[in-house]
Design a protein around this motif. Sequence first.
Motif: not given
Ligand code: MN
Length: 355
Positions: A25, A48, A53, A201, A227, A238, A241
């Motif tokens: 993330c 990524r 953020k 997400h 992610e 995050d 997740q």
């Molecule tokens: Mn994220």
Amino acid sequence: MMEETLDSWFLDLFKDKPLLMAGPCSAETKEQMLSTAEQLKERVDFFRAGVWKPRTRPGGFEGVGEIGIKWLAEVKKNTGLKTATEVANKDHARLAIEGDVDLLWIGARTTVSPFVVQEIAHQLRGTDKIVLVKNPVSPDLSLWIGAIERLQKEGIEKIGAIHRGFSVYEKTIYRNDPQWQIPIELKERFPKIPIICDPSHIAGKRELIQELSQRALDFNFNGLMIETHCNPDQAWSDATQQITPQRFFEIVGQLKVRRKKFEAEEFEKEIKTMRCEIDAIDQKIVELLGKRMEISDKIGKIKMQNNVCVLQRERWNQIMKRATQMAKEKGVTPEFIEKIFKAIHQESIDRQKGQ
Ligand code: MN
Ligand code: PEP
């Protein structure tokens, strides 16, 4: 989703295969970036990491900033992976291009803001980098379309979209409700633009990522952004997740990429029959809804004559309880039935009020 030929920039890179993007993330440290990228490099097309953020509430980790662009460059040098990051204003866009990031995405909180999107689009004018637009946080197709059009108007050719789900007021099992009909409609409006899915997400928790990824491929999405972190539980943003690179490989290994066309005639026939069945069921649903409304109109009249308030909370709770109980027995999720019944109930009340 409608099947049409995709833009050539995408086909040249991926042909029929889904684009795979993974990485944390947030960029946190150089070591975290390099370690995650090293583990992912065999299997992903893009690495990524968010360096800026946008946080909904103040006080969270807002990203490492510009230094992160340098770390992305190091990832590229060490692993050969192409890189991707989020740009939320024109300065980010400039710095990402100067730092030779290969793919830029506009985040959900930015897509909602036409002035900011316009500034980013202008900054990126004529770039040959890939630019992806995430759906806006709100379930608003026009804002999503508008952002894509602003990029097109600035002569950007490699454009794609990312579906990351939508904020809705009602609680659902998802962090962001998928509302699949919205990306499907986007695809119908822009058949050549690839759409990838960001199940992370949508899910908000790692347990749901596998099924959401498969669902996206079943809908013919053109790729996935997931992610992935070398130590997810310790992630600075995050955490719930994110998944490990190992889990990412497991998920990707189990995904079934569906064929785009039904080749066997037999198969086509079978589908046709089932579609007829669906049409017949839909007809019944509409007929029954019509009948239900008629009865509820009659009740509305009686309420009016007796000066009784339209909304009867107790009765409504009873209906919901019964419907969700039946849903369970029929293998339908109570959340789904709840949504439908809320809509039916709302319509009944509106009609009764109008009498
Ligand atoms: Mn994220
Ligand atoms: C992200 O991809 O890390 C991100 C912030 O996503 P979104 O804009 O979808 O919230």
